[in-house]
Design a protein around this motif. Structure first.
Motif, PDB file in Angstrom:
ATOM      1  N   LEU A   1       0.932  -1.273  -0.026  1.00 14.21           N
ATOM      2  CA  LEU A   1      -0.007  -0.146  -0.102  1.00 14.21           C
ATOM      3  C   LEU A   1       0.827   1.219  -0.040  1.00 14.21           C
ATOM      4  O   LEU A   1       0.528   2.346  -0.670  1.00 14.21           O
ATOM      5  N   ASN A   2       1.924   1.328   0.896  1.00 18.40           N
ATOM      6  CA  ASN A   2       2.966   2.416   0.740  1.00 18.40           C
ATOM      7  C   ASN A   2       3.460   2.425  -0.616  1.00 18.40           C
ATOM      8  O   ASN A   2       3.672   3.644  -1.186  1.00 18.40           O
ATOM      9  N   PHE A   3       3.797   1.492  -1.037  1.00 17.11           N
ATOM     10  CA  PHE A   3       4.716   1.405  -2.520  1.00 17.11           C
ATOM     11  C   PHE A   3       3.726   2.163  -3.642  1.00 17.11           C
ATOM     12  O   PHE A   3       4.300   2.731  -4.487  1.00 17.11           O
ATOM     13  N   ILE A   4       2.375   1.761  -3.551  1.00 17.84           N
ATOM     14  CA  ILE A   4       1.656   2.273  -4.559  1.00 17.84           C
ATOM     15  C   ILE A   4       0.999   3.594  -4.432  1.00 17.84           C
ATOM     16  O   ILE A   4       0.200   4.202  -4.914  1.00 17.84           O
ATOM     17  N   THR A   5       1.432   4.223  -3.113  1.00 20.35           N
ATOM     18  CA  THR A   5       0.858   5.650  -2.601  1.00 20.35           C
ATOM     19  C   THR A   5       2.157   6.489  -3.301  1.00 20.35           C
ATOM     20  O   THR A   5       3.216   6.476  -2.597  1.00 20.35           O
TER      21      THR A   5
ATOM     22  N   GLY B   1     -11.385  -0.014   0.605  1.00 20.85           N
ATOM     23  CA  GLY B   1     -10.181   1.049   0.837  1.00 20.85           C
ATOM     24  C   GLY B   1      -9.119   0.631   0.064  1.00 20.85           C
ATOM     25  O   GLY B   1      -8.478   1.421  -0.594  1.00 20.85           O
ATOM     26  N   GLY B   2      -8.577  -0.550  -0.148  1.00 22.78           N
ATOM     27  CA  GLY B   2      -7.900  -1.250  -1.035  1.00 22.78           C
ATOM     28  C   GLY B   2      -8.214  -0.755  -1.951  1.00 22.78           C
ATOM     29  O   GLY B   2      -7.142  -0.431  -3.242  1.00 22.78           O
ATOM     30  N   ARG B   3      -9.541  -1.007  -2.751  1.00 21.92           N
ATOM     31  CA  ARG B   3      -9.658  -0.624  -4.104  1.00 21.92           C
ATOM     32  C   ARG B   3      -9.328   0.887  -4.553  1.00 21.92           C
ATOM     33  O   ARG B   3      -8.944   1.322  -5.472  1.00 21.92           O
ATOM     34  N   ASP B   4      -9.895   1.628  -3.677  1.00 24.00           N
ATOM     35  CA  ASP B   4      -9.676   3.227  -3.784  1.00 24.00           C
ATOM     36  C   ASP B   4      -8.116   3.783  -3.720  1.00 24.00           C
ATOM     37  O   ASP B   4      -7.827   4.345  -4.569  1.00 24.00           O
ATOM     38  N   ILE B   5      -7.346   2.795  -2.931  1.00 23.69           N
ATOM     39  CA  ILE B   5      -5.844   3.151  -2.985  1.00 23.69           C
ATOM     40  C   ILE B   5      -5.340   2.716  -4.195  1.00 23.69           C
ATOM     41  O   ILE B   5      -4.581   3.515  -5.021  1.00 23.69           O
TER      42      ILE B   5
ATOM     43  N   LYS C   1     -11.476   7.118   3.367  1.00 25.81           N
ATOM     44  CA  LYS C   1     -10.423   7.459   4.274  1.00 25.81           C
ATOM     45  C   LYS C   1      -9.061   6.808   3.939  1.00 25.81           C
ATOM     46  O   LYS C   1      -7.993   7.211   4.750  1.00 25.81           O
ATOM     47  N   TYR C   2      -9.038   5.824   3.282  1.00 26.74           N
ATOM     48  CA  TYR C   2      -7.988   4.943   3.087  1.00 26.74           C
ATOM     49  C   TYR C   2      -6.808   5.503   2.419  1.00 26.74           C
ATOM     50  O   TYR C   2      -5.509   5.080   2.324  1.00 26.74           O
ATOM     51  N   SER C   3      -7.229   6.156   1.369  1.00 26.65           N
ATOM     52  CA  SER C   3      -6.581   6.643   0.237  1.00 26.65           C
ATOM     53  C   SER C   3      -5.799   8.009   0.918  1.00 26.65           C
ATOM     54  O   SER C   3      -6.203   8.933   1.521  1.00 26.65           O
ATOM     55  N   ALA C   4      -4.702   8.214   0.834  1.00 29.67           N
ATOM     56  CA  ALA C   4      -3.870   9.470   0.962  1.00 29.67           C
ATOM     57  C   ALA C   4      -4.328  10.698   0.497  1.00 29.67           C
ATOM     58  O   ALA C   4      -4.008  11.703   0.940  1.00 29.67           O
TER      59      ALA C   4
END
Length: 443
Positions: free
Chosen positions: A28-32, A369-373, A408-411
């Motif tokens: 999740l950090n890598f794709i943000t 949340g994962g889909r939104d990220i 809220k899960y996406s930065a």
């Protein structure tokens, strides 16, 4: 004491869960990507040029303390991570996330039976309840300012908790004590909310031990050191101007109402659970020391929330201390032996039923949340492809689409991605500098 196979199995379960969390958080950090303020901090505040060396950070933070805010330790760390490849931060931030949850779990199970399911439930609760999860745990500048503050704060509190709970007086080597005192100074300087709360709890933990042991302990030195660090933070030229609201009755009352609404809207289930746990554990004559330790964490959580009364604004990411400390307060009580009742199958089914409900809520929120990220990651990749095409065609004044997030899960959620009206402003101008463009406007 020789570890039993059952104990080893539980420790293996903890290790496996931590490993799984690390892998997920790293992905999740890598794709943000960089978001908003990240672009600003890629440049030195002193020279307006990209951070390239460690020595660039010192003059940058000097100017930062005069014009932005006093958090020169956290923001210095942020700029430090712009020097190596971005994957270095992704690895470190994922490790910090796991350490925060593991230390919280160890606090809950200090001198109590360990259960890997508690760590699993704690992790799912933190994911599900934490407001602005992406800003706190995935956004680079947000993570260092909030998630890392929780790690340093818990690390600072651990000796005080052990002093209160256990009978030993922490007779560390003198060099270890000196290092911890220096570390305490940096913890005090780190951030406005978490630093104050852990300092307050440290004092309360020492004072709570007065009936069982002498208050003559070397732990007062890290208290004084952290206090000095916090005063240095507050005395930074830009700190009060940047963070403090007008101290009028109407504004303070409005801020109090807002803070109360934030607490009840986001933390009501945990508050209710904590009150019920206190009532049950106290009724069954549970460990009074654990009840008081839990009460201290709950008090710290609520205090962290209402510290925002004097702040210029209440950002949801500021609730990270309240969320974590309330979960710790509940976890401390859940591990009390008086709650274990193998003879009553109905009572035994209650925690497992609660665990299944939490698991379902976590699964749904993790999927959405994962889909939104992932969606915001793909949108960012498409935007970078467009930037590459503009550069190849010699176009340096560009218009780019703003990235939308829905959970809220996406930065990107709740943060200004690009200014759509002015190009020569934050963060457009810094992003343009990063890509070698003349100007960027959002659309």
């Amino acid at each position: 004491m020789v570890p039993t196979p059952q104990t080893n199995q539980k420790e293996h379960g903890v290790a496996i869960w931590l490993g799984m969390m690390f892998v997920v958080l790293f992905f999740l950090n890598f794709i943000t990507p960089y978001v908003a303020d990240d672009w600003v901090y890629t440049l030195s505040f002193a020279t307006r040029e990209p951070i390239a060396h460690i020595m660039d950070i010192v003059p940058s933070m000097y100017i930062h303390s005069s014009h932005m805010n006093g958090r020169i330790i956290s923001h210095g760390i942020v700029q430090l991570f712009y020097i190596p490849p971005a994957v270095v931060f992704d690895l470190c931030n994922s490790l910090v996330f796991c350490l925060v949850l593991y230390i919280s779990y160890r606090i809950c199970t200090l001198r109590a039976k360990r259960n890997s399911l508690l760590l699993v439930a704690f992790s799912m609760g933190f994911w599900y309840l934490l407001p602005a999860f992406g800003q706190v745990c995935l956004w680079q500048i947000g993570s260092v300012n909030y998630l890392w503050a929780l790690l340093f704060g818990l690390a600072y509190l651990c000796p005080f908790i052990r002093f209160y709970v256990c009978s030993d007086n922490l007779e560390w080597n003198i060099w270890v004590k000196i290092v911890f005192v220096i570390f305490s100074l940096l913890v005090g300087m780190y951030t406005e909310i978490t630093s104050f709360i852990v300092l307050m709890l440290a004092v309360l933990l020492i004072l709570s031990s007065v009936k069982r042991k002498s208050l003559r302990t070397w732990l007062w030195f890290p208290v004084f050191s952290a206090t000095a660090g916090y005063l240095i933070l507050l005395r930074m030229p830009a700190e009060m101007q940047a963070k403090q609201s007008a101290m009028t009755f109407d504004i303070l009352l409005s801020n109090f109402i807002n803070a109360s609404e934030m607490l009840l809207c986001n933390m009501l289930p945990v508050l209710v659970l904590w009150v019920l746990l206190v009532a049950v554990v106290r009724h069954r004559k549970g460990n009074i020391r654990k009840i008081w330790l839990s009460a201290l964490f709950a008090f710290g959580a609520i205090s962290a929330n209402y510290m925002l009364i004097v702040a210029a604004y209440y950002a949801e990411r500021c609730m990270c201390t309240t969320t974590l400390f309330l979960l710790i307060a509940c976890g401390i009580l859940i591990t009390d032996p008086v709650l274990a009742n193998k003879r009553n199958h109905f009572r035994k089914a209650v925690p497992y039923g609660g665990f299944l409900i939490l698991l379902l809520a976590f699964a749904v929120s993790f999927a959405t949340g994962g889909r939104d990220i992932w969606t915001t990651h793909k949108s960012f990749q498409e935007r970078e492809s467009r930037i590459a095409q503009y550069i190849a065609n010699g176009i340096t004044d560009v218009s780019l689409p703003c990235i939308q997030a829905f959970t809220k899960y996406s930065a990107f959620y709740g943060i200004i991605d690009l200014n759509t009206e002015i190009s020569d402003t934050w963060p457009n101008s810094q992003m343009a500098k990063y890509y070698g463009l003349h100007s960027i406007i959002g659309q």
